[in-house]
Design an enzyme around this catalytic site. Structure first.
Site, mmCIF file in Angstrom:
data_model
loop_
_atom_site.group_PDB
_atom_site.id
_atom_site.type_symbol
_atom_site.label_atom_id
_atom_site.label_comp_id
_atom_site.label_asym_id
_atom_site.label_seq_id
_atom_site.Cartn_x
_atom_site.Cartn_y
_atom_site.Cartn_z
ATOM 1 C CB SER A 34 8.482 5.923 13.608
ATOM 2 O OG SER A 34 8.921 6.960 14.399
ATOM 3 C CB THR A 166 -20.845 -23.080 -12.465
ATOM 4 O OG1 THR A 166 -21.591 -23.590 -12.968
ATOM 5 C CG2 THR A 166 -22.859 -22.463 -11.431
ATOM 6 C CG HIS A 167 -17.661 -24.830 -14.105
ATOM 7 N ND1 HIS A 167 -15.851 -25.065 -12.958
ATOM 8 C CD2 HIS A 167 -18.569 -25.307 -13.193
ATOM 9 C CE1 HIS A 167 -16.882 -26.138 -12.212
ATOM 10 N NE2 HIS A 167 -18.384 -26.179 -11.967
ATOM 11 C CB SER A 288 -5.825 3.277 -25.896
ATOM 12 O OG SER A 288 -4.353 3.059 -26.885
ATOM 13 C CE LYS A 294 -8.220 -0.896 -25.677
ATOM 14 N NZ LYS A 294 -7.278 -1.726 -25.166
ATOM 15 C CG ASN A 296 -8.487 0.631 -22.090
ATOM 16 O OD1 ASN A 296 -9.012 -0.277 -23.079
ATOM 17 N ND2 ASN A 296 -7.352 1.366 -22.245
ATOM 18 C CD GLU A 301 -7.978 -2.881 -16.947
ATOM 19 O OE1 GLU A 301 -6.471 -2.884 -16.831
ATOM 20 O OE2 GLU A 301 -8.373 -2.254 -17.992
ATOM 21 C CE1 TYR A 328 7.206 -0.606 20.455
ATOM 22 C CE2 TYR A 328 8.843 -0.640 21.605
ATOM 23 C CZ TYR A 328 8.350 0.745 20.218
ATOM 24 O OH TYR A 328 8.357 0.791 19.253
ATOM 25 C CE LYS A 336 2.899 3.057 14.990
ATOM 26 N NZ LYS A 336 3.608 2.798 15.689
HETATM 27 N N1 ARG Z 1 7.934 5.189 17.650
HETATM 28 C C1 ARG Z 1 7.578 3.976 18.528
HETATM 29 C C2 ARG Z 1 6.685 3.225 17.560
HETATM 30 O O1 ARG Z 1 6.054 3.753 16.933
HETATM 31 C C3 ARG Z 1 7.241 4.245 19.896
HETATM 32 C C4 ARG Z 1 7.454 3.189 21.125
HETATM 33 C C5 ARG Z 1 8.993 3.354 20.918
HETATM 34 N N2 ARG Z 1 8.988 2.748 22.651
HETATM 35 C C6 ARG Z 1 10.063 2.590 22.823
HETATM 36 N N3 ARG Z 1 10.764 1.463 23.418
HETATM 37 N N4 ARG Z 1 11.504 2.501 22.536
HETATM 38 O O2 ARG Z 1 6.936 2.227 18.115
#
Ligand code: ARG
Length: 466
Positions: A34, A166-167, A288, A294, A296, A301, A328, A336
């Site tokens: 990650s 309204t509408h 444009s 134009k 815009n 948007e 976990y 994330k």
């Molecule tokens: N990179 C992992 C996460 O973002 C960290 C936690 C990992 N824990 C584990 N038991 N593998 O969730």
């Protein structure tokens, strides 16, 4: 330990290598890692680790000398990361193990003591909460600026008459200040929702270990003080499994961008030739590639369009968490990207929206003109007959008939003479005209929270007093 090949030897650099005899499959490292996205948590991770090291020393779990060395080295690593001197490794998986590896490279065996009485599960939870708390604070600041701009614009347009819809059909005349203050209320609720989310993110999970707590004599209250958390989590299993705070954050962002999107939609309509109520500044529009004439409203948007991303982030996260057994699970690593995306999108959208709004030119004349047509005083004409003793349902029908005839004659109710009006009801007198004048219709609204100048001024003052 027997190594089969070069790859196996490399794999043995992994912090969890002890139990393994084989290298990971060549595609696995990349798939499992990650670091490409959670590197954004480097500052929070280092902050959490320094607090943890201090706590370990205070509790005599490691020596003060070791804790000091760990802290100095971690601060150097932070500096190196910020200078761009660090190349993170996919092999070390995530930001937590990358930093720990760098630490051990720097100070050897002392670095290896840092992870005593801690798991990556409570580590990542605390990092993520620290990150979200910070983002909420930035969002609250940006929201305050936006609220100030809306309030200033409302103050300037207390007498700017426009149609209320309204509408998307002309309904009753209002003022632009009144319309703007409706958005003020929406964004103030968003603000309060984020502040509320902050309270639940402000509960510290560090010290929960992998899931069951730790057998070391730790001091979690000390950790919470060091890291500026209001409370500590009372159940270790929940502490490492909980991502409600992240889901809530994405929900707050979703609601807020929905409000922004509605406002943008109105600005786009008002900016069109058909409405011509406002003009978006050149600096917030684009041209444009083919049509030279134009201009815009792309920025409005785009904010409307980015609403889809933020809703997607919320659903992404809700779906990741659905059906996960305690505690976990690696699925949670996927939490994330949606949160980072929701945070970036909402911050950028609020910032650019505020700037765009502050530069908008209002065309009071066109707004007022639009409010004059479309029989927006019909309800007030009915209320006039009520004041002369006619039951409201009857008045409604009488005025309906008048409007129908006016449409045929292509005129307004106020263009008919008293004699003509008397054909529909003998209650009409000369005073009808002052009662159905557009400004009079607005000023006649007496209920708390209405569009009359007095009411809107009271509303605005209640905000500027804060
Ligand atoms: N990179 C992992 C996460 O973002 C960290 C936690 C990992 N824990 C584990 N038991 N593998 O969730």
């Amino acid at each position: 330990m027997k190594y089969n090949n070069q790859k196996d030897k490399e794999s043995m650099k992994k912090l969890w290598k002890g139990r393994f005899t084989k290298a990971t499959n060549s595609a696995v490292d990349e798939f499992n890692a990650s670091i490409t996205f959670d590197r954004r948590l480097y500052a929070e991770d280092i902050l959490g680790s320094i607090a943890h090291a201090k706590m370990l020393a205070k509790q005599d779990i490691i020596s003060q000398e070791d804790a000091d060395k760990i802290q100095t080295a971690l601060l150097e690593i932070k500096n190196d990361i910020e200078k761009g001197n660090i190349e993170f490794s996919i092999e070390a998986e995530d930001i937590h193990m990358n930093i720990e590896t760098l630490l051990t490279e720097k100070i050897g065996d002392i670095g290896k003591k840092l992870h005593t009485a801690r798991s990556r599960n409570d580590q990542v939870a605390v990092d993520f909460k620290l990150y979200i708390k910070d983002e909420i604070k930035s969002i609250l600041n940006l929201t305050d600026n936006m609220l100030t701009v809306i309030l200033q614009m409302a103050e300037k347009n207390i007498k700017t008459v426009m149609p209320g819809y309204t509408h998307l059909q002309r309904a009753q005349p209002v003022t632009l200040a009144f319309h703007l203050m409706a958005y003020y209320e929406m964004f103030e609720r968003d603000r309060s929702r984020f502040s509320d989310c902050l309270k639940r993110a402000d509960v510290m999970p560090l010290g929960s270990g992998a899931l069951a707590g730790t057998s070391y004599n730790t001091d979690r209250i000390f950790l919470a003080r060091e890291l500026n958390f209001a409370e500590i989590t009372p159940n270790a299993m929940d502490a490492v499994s909980d991502r409600d705070f992240a889901i809530e954050f994405c929900f707050c962002a979703s609601t807020m961008i929905m409000h922004l999107s509605r406002f943008c939609e109105e600005l786009i309509l008002w900016n069109s030739k058909e409405f011509s109520f406002i003009e978006i500044d050149d600096s917030f529009a684009t041209g444009s590639s083919i049509m030279p004439q134009k201009k815009n409203p792309d920025i409005a948007e785009l904010i409307r369009g980015k609403t889809g991303r933020v809703y997607g982030d919320l659903f992404n996260l809700l779906t990741i968490m659905k059906g996960l057994p305690l505690a976990y699970n690696k699925d949670m690593q996927e939490d994330k990207p949606p949160v980072f995306d929701a945070a970036d999108t909402i911050k950028n959208s609020v910032l650019i929206f505020t700037e765009m709004l502050s530069k908008i030119k209002v065309n009071e004349k066109n707004m007022k003109n639009a409010a004059k047509y479309g029989y927006m005083n019909a309800t007030d004409a009915a209320d006039y007959l009520v004041s002369k003793g006619v039951p409201f349902r009857e008045c409604h029908e009488i005025i309906g008939k008048i409007v129908l005839d006016c449409i045929e004659k292509n005129c307004g109710i106020e263009d008919l003479s008293v004699d003509e009006l008397k054909n529909y009801s003998d209650k009409f007198e000369e005073d009808i005209y002052e009662n159905i004048d557009i400004n009079a219709c607005i000023e006649a609204k007496k209920s708390f929270g209405s569009t009359s100048q007095e009411s809107v001024e009271r509303h605005i003052n209640s905000k500027s007093d804060k």
